[in-house]
Design an enzyme around this catalytic site. Structure first.
Site, PDB file in Angstrom:
ATOM      1  N   VAL A   8       0.855  -1.190   0.000  1.00 62.48           N
ATOM      2  CA  VAL A   8       0.000   0.000   0.000  1.00 62.48           C
ATOM      3  C   VAL A   8       0.888   1.237   0.000  1.00 62.48           C
ATOM      4  O   VAL A   8       1.534   1.565   1.000  1.00 62.48           O
ATOM      5  CB  VAL A   8      -0.939   0.023   1.223  1.00 62.48           C
ATOM      6  CG1 VAL A   8      -1.883   1.225   1.145  1.00 62.48           C
ATOM      7  CG2 VAL A   8      -1.739  -1.277   1.300  1.00 62.48           C
ATOM      8  N   GLY A   9       0.931   1.918  -1.139  1.00 65.54           N
ATOM      9  CA  GLY A   9       1.720   3.134  -1.252  1.00 65.54           C
ATOM     10  C   GLY A   9       0.866   4.373  -1.080  1.00 65.54           C
ATOM     11  O   GLY A   9      -0.267   4.315  -0.604  1.00 65.54           O
ATOM     12  N   ALA A  12      -0.908   4.251  -5.088  1.00 64.34           N
ATOM     13  CA  ALA A  12      -1.419   2.997  -5.656  1.00 64.34           C
ATOM     14  C   ALA A  12      -1.163   1.850  -4.694  1.00 64.34           C
ATOM     15  O   ALA A  12      -0.350   1.959  -3.772  1.00 64.34           O
ATOM     16  CB  ALA A  12      -0.753   2.703  -7.005  1.00 64.34           C
ATOM     17  N   ILE A  13      -1.890   0.748  -4.914  1.00 68.92           N
ATOM     18  CA  ILE A  13      -1.576  -0.492  -4.218  1.00 68.92           C
ATOM     19  C   ILE A  13      -1.155  -1.525  -5.256  1.00 68.92           C
ATOM     20  O   ILE A  13      -1.618  -1.493  -6.400  1.00 68.92           O
ATOM     21  CB  ILE A  13      -2.755  -1.030  -3.380  1.00 68.92           C
ATOM     22  CG1 ILE A  13      -3.911  -1.492  -4.287  1.00 68.92           C
ATOM     23  CG2 ILE A  13      -3.219  -0.019  -2.364  1.00 68.92           C
ATOM     24  CD1 ILE A  13      -4.962  -2.304  -3.554  1.00 68.92           C
ATOM     25  N   GLY A 124      10.589   3.487   6.590  1.00 76.48           N
ATOM     26  CA  GLY A 124       9.460   2.989   5.801  1.00 76.48           C
ATOM     27  C   GLY A 124       9.635   1.517   5.477  1.00 76.48           C
ATOM     28  O   GLY A 124      10.700   1.102   5.009  1.00 76.48           O
ATOM     29  N   ASP A 126       8.513  -0.152   3.133  1.00 75.88           N
ATOM     30  CA  ASP A 126       8.781  -0.376   1.710  1.00 75.88           C
ATOM     31  C   ASP A 126      10.278  -0.306   1.417  1.00 75.88           C
ATOM     32  O   ASP A 126      10.802  -1.084   0.609  1.00 75.88           O
ATOM     33  CB  ASP A 126       8.006   0.621   0.844  1.00 75.88           C
ATOM     34  CG  ASP A 126       8.259   2.077   1.223  1.00 75.88           C
ATOM     35  OD1 ASP A 126       8.742   2.353   2.349  1.00 75.88           O
ATOM     36  OD2 ASP A 126       7.964   2.961   0.398  1.00 75.88           O
ATOM     37  N   ASP A 146      14.016   3.494  -4.896  1.00 73.87           N
ATOM     38  CA  ASP A 146      12.577   3.274  -5.050  1.00 73.87           C
ATOM     39  C   ASP A 146      11.970   4.577  -5.551  1.00 73.87           C
ATOM     40  O   ASP A 146      11.884   5.562  -4.810  1.00 73.87           O
ATOM     41  CB  ASP A 146      11.950   2.862  -3.715  1.00 73.87           C
ATOM     42  CG  ASP A 146      10.520   2.358  -3.879  1.00 73.87           C
ATOM     43  OD1 ASP A 146       9.869   2.729  -4.877  1.00 73.87           O
ATOM     44  OD2 ASP A 146      10.043   1.611  -3.012  1.00 73.87           O
TER      45      ASP A 146
END
Length: 273
Positions: A8-9, A12-13, A124, A126, A146
């Protein structure tokens, strides 16, 4: 059992799924392996589309295993930098598949890679997952970029230790700031092919000048950080704007494009639990 990773950004996911071995064997060769779906958070129906995607997968699993679709179980891992979107999604998943679903948020404690920064719990997820997935796939030391809403440029040592990195605004964030902070500059659509092309010389119109400025700022920052981090390292670029950034970097950077590292890392995590 269906393994599901959800990244989950902020814009967008990404939903990556891996069915059981029996289901995989029954599929055509071209459709085997992890399946990935990206859904924009700007779509008002994004939660519904995510659930429908999993329901469609459940129908395939049920057909292969000769069972009821409703009895297909999901093992879900969620990596989120956007709690405001992740929490309603998890609630909706629990409601839709309450009979057979297990959902868990991934944290820094799930990452096996040593994290050598001041506050590991604040990094984070991510960034950590992307770094670990890159380390599993490429020779270290590594610089992992990223390129999404923000651009992170992180360093992984030869020993596989996450050493931290840098954070800067992404392509869309930079152009949105230009449009919001001025009266005459437009907001660019980076999804269009024209915007993603690196101009070969000075911009001959406003849009070209904005594209050149923003692309050069991000690519130039990455090049500068490569020098700051020092030494030879494998450069891996992931995220929604990975392709655009790789095209903007000089050939000598020898960048490797891996657009879905975080989603891949979620599947890696479940397979190694």
């Amino acid at each position: 059992m269906v393994r599901v990773g959800i990244d989950v950004g902020n814009t967008a996911i990404k939903v990556v799924t891996q069915a059981s071995t029996a289901v995989e064997a029954a599929q055509p060769a071209r459709t085997r392996g992890p399946q990935l779906r990206s859904i924009s958070l700007r779509d008002p129906e994004w939660i519904t589309k995510c659930i429908e995607h999993l329901q469609t997968l459940a129908e395939k699993v049920a057909a292969c295993e000769s069972r009821e679709c409703e009895s297909v179980c999901y093992d879900v891992r969620v990596a989120s930098v956007n709690r405001g979107s992740a929490e309603p999604l998890v609630f909706a998943l629990d409601e839709a598949f309450f009979q057979c679903i297990r959902v868990r948020f991934v944290t820094h404690e799930d990452v096996s890679m040593p994290i050598d920064v001041n506050f590991p719990e604040r990094v984070g997820i991510d960034r950590l997952l992307g770094a670990e997935a890159a380390f599993r796939r490429h020779a270290a030391p590594l610089i992992v970029v990223d390129a999404g809403t923000t651009v992170t440029v992180d360093f992984v040592s030869a020993e596989g230790v996450f050493r931290g990195g840098a954070i800067l605004p992404g392509l869309e964030m930079q152009t949105a700031a230009l449009a919001a902070g001025t009266d005459a500059l437009p907001k660019l659509d980076w999804a269009s092919h024209r915007c993603r092309e690196m101009p070969e010389g000075p911009g001959r119109d406003t849009v070209a000048a904005m594209r050149l400025g923003v692309l050069a700022s991000v690519a130039g920052a990455v090049e500068r950080l490569l020098r700051i981090y020092g030494g030879a390292a494998t450069l891996v670029v992931t995220g929604g704007d990975a392709g655009c950034l790789v095209d903007a970097l000089p050939a000598e950077c020898d960048a490797v494009e891996e657009p879905h590292l975080v989603a891949q890392a979620l599947l890696d995590l479940m397979l190694h639990e």
